[in-house]
Design a protein around this motif. Structure first.
Motif, short mmCIF file in Angstrom:
data_model
loop_
_atom_site.label_atom_id
_atom_site.label_comp_id
_atom_site.label_asym_id
_atom_site.label_seq_id
_atom_site.Cartn_x
_atom_site.Cartn_y
_atom_site.Cartn_z
N ARG A 180 0.83 -1.21 0.00
CA ARG A 180 0.00 0.00 0.00
C ARG A 180 0.87 1.26 0.00
NH1 ARG A 180 -3.64 -0.10 5.00
NH2 ARG A 180 -4.45 1.81 4.04
N VAL A 181 1.95 1.23 0.78
CA VAL A 181 2.86 2.38 0.81
C VAL A 181 3.47 2.62 -0.57
CG1 VAL A 181 5.03 3.27 1.74
CG2 VAL A 181 3.39 2.14 3.26
N GLU A 182 3.91 1.55 -1.22
CA GLU A 182 4.56 1.71 -2.51
C GLU A 182 3.59 2.15 -3.59
OE1 GLU A 182 6.73 -2.11 -2.75
OE2 GLU A 182 8.51 -0.87 -2.42
N GLU A 183 2.35 1.70 -3.49
CA GLU A 183 1.35 2.20 -4.44
C GLU A 183 1.13 3.70 -4.24
OE1 GLU A 183 -1.99 -0.26 -3.58
OE2 GLU A 183 -1.30 -1.93 -4.84
N TYR A 184 1.15 4.14 -2.99
CA TYR A 184 1.00 5.57 -2.71
C TYR A 184 2.19 6.35 -3.26
CZ TYR A 184 0.10 9.91 -0.17
OH TYR A 184 -0.15 11.22 0.15
N LEU A 185 3.40 5.81 -3.09
CA LEU A 185 4.60 6.47 -3.60
C LEU A 185 4.59 6.54 -5.13
CD1 LEU A 185 7.33 4.91 -1.27
CD2 LEU A 185 6.37 7.22 -1.15
N ASP A 186 4.09 5.49 -5.77
CA ASP A 186 4.00 5.51 -7.23
C ASP A 186 3.07 6.62 -7.70
OD1 ASP A 186 5.75 3.41 -7.48
OD2 ASP A 186 4.18 1.88 -7.65
N GLU A 187 1.95 6.79 -7.00
CA GLU A 187 1.01 7.85 -7.37
C GLU A 187 1.60 9.23 -7.13
OE1 GLU A 187 -2.52 7.13 -5.17
OE2 GLU A 187 -3.04 5.28 -6.24
N ALA A 188 2.48 9.34 -6.14
CA ALA A 188 3.10 10.63 -5.83
C ALA A 188 4.14 11.04 -6.86
CB ALA A 188 3.74 10.59 -4.44
N GLY A 189 4.62 10.09 -7.65
CA GLY A 189 5.60 10.41 -8.68
C GLY A 189 6.97 10.70 -8.08
N THR A 190 7.63 11.74 -8.59
CA THR A 190 9.00 12.03 -8.16
C THR A 190 9.08 13.00 -6.99
OG1 THR A 190 9.14 13.83 -9.80
CG2 THR A 190 9.90 11.62 -10.48
N ARG A 191 7.94 13.53 -6.55
CA ARG A 191 8.00 14.51 -5.46
C ARG A 191 8.36 13.83 -4.14
NH1 ARG A 191 3.79 14.60 -1.87
NH2 ARG A 191 1.89 13.46 -2.42
#
Length: 330
Positions: free
Chosen positions: A215-226
């Motif tokens: 779940r954390v990594e899916e959230y990071l993917d959605e956040a992009g490079t920020r």
């Protein structure tokens, strides 16, 4: 006419070399441990069948997307610290099954060595002939983990390394019959551990920790490079900082803050590694990945990779062996 025996053997000088950890299959990698990665990677190809053996000196995280249509069966040959694949805790000589078109996630907490064979799942009927369960393709269509018997597992691993060593120095083309013999010899090493496998003990908190990490990594993917702060993740997923920290420690052996920093450092390393000197600057790449204190960034980078960022950007000459179809290395 002999069948081509393809051999590729090289030294590793950076985690990017492990993108080809399994011959014919791209693997995403992230360095977890500190220090300059050293290791080796050898591939032997017999037609569409391949055997890969790799070693590396620091902890790594490996991921493979579900685009490979081949069956991969791997064996853990050495490990200084904990190794997990999905929610399986691996021990020496254990066998791991990665079915076709399935995502894979593995974590090596320290220096390790592995072997992996890759081939068409429709070949199992012939390669595992004589064992009804193993020769059935349906047996291999789900991810699985086989716990090696300590004695027979060590023998199988030793034979596998000896076979690779022999084929790497083999100077003649293979006839169809000798090609079939060597494929069966490799498969037999893996099959021996599967047939004598002990029931795995995969109880504990690791599976639920894995789900939270996903779940954390899916959230990071959605956040992009920020850049993303840990408190933002906790708020978005509705978990406490303590729970998040426990999950990251269980899965990676790192806290979430350290993991996020490692992830950004690896991104910087890959960009610098692939950039032509003069096309960018260390400061520009570091800023893009959220490192604003460049002095501290340089300290983190050197501790992680054993070199300065400018050395990575300056380029390293990685000696690679030229390979002939016969397997003769120059």
């Amino acid at each position: 006419m002999g069948q081509l025996l393809l051999v590729d053997s090289r030294k590793l000088d950076g985690f990017e070399g492990l993108h080809q950890a399994v011959h014919g299959s791209h693997v995403d990698v992230m360095q977890l441990g500190r220090g300059r990665l050293r290791g080796s990677l050898s591939h032997v190809g017999i037609g569409d069948f391949s055997l890969s053996i790799g070693t590396f000196s620091v902890g790594m995280r490996t991921q493979r997307v579900s685009s490979d249509d081949k069956l991969i069966i791997g064996m853990l040959l050495a490990a200084e610290e904990r190794v997990t694949h999905w929610s399986f805790d691996m021990r020496l000589n254990d066998v791991l099954v990665i079915p076709p078109l399935l995502e894979h996630d593995g974590i090596f907490h320290g220096a390790s060595a592995y072997a992996a064979m890759r081939f068409d799942i429709n070949e199992v009927a012939s390669l595992f002939g004589g064992e009804a369960r193993l020769s059935n393709p349906e047996t291999w269509r789900r991810r699985d983990h086989f716990r090696a018997d300590p004695d027979s597992g060590a023998i199988a691993a030793h034979r596998l390394v000896r076979i690779m060593s022999h084929l790497r120095t083999y100077r003649s083309g293979l006839t169809p019959s000798t090609a079939d013999f060597w494929k069966r010899s490799i498969v037999e090493c893996m099959a021996a551990n599967v047939m004598s496998s002990l029931p795995p003990d995969d109880t504990g908190w690791l599976p639920s920790a894995r789900r939270l990490i996903r779940r954390v990594e899916e959230y990071l993917d959605e956040a992009g490079t920020r850049p993303v702060h840990v408190s933002e993740i906790c708020a978005a997923l509705g978990v406490s900082r303590r729970t998040l920290h426990r999950a990251f420690q269980e899965v990676f052996g790192l806290g979430p803050v350290s993991f996020l920093r490692h992830k950004r450092l690896c991104a910087v390393h890959s960009i610098l590694h692939e950039s032509v000197p003069g096309s960018t600057t260390v400061a520009a790449v570091a800023m893009q990945q959220g490192f604003y204190e460049l002095g501290r960034f340089s300290q983190y980078y050197h501790a992680m990779f054993g070199e300065r960022p400018s050395q990575t950007l300056g380029g390293r000459t990685v000696s690679r062996l030229r390979v002939q179809p016969s397997g003769c290395e120059l």
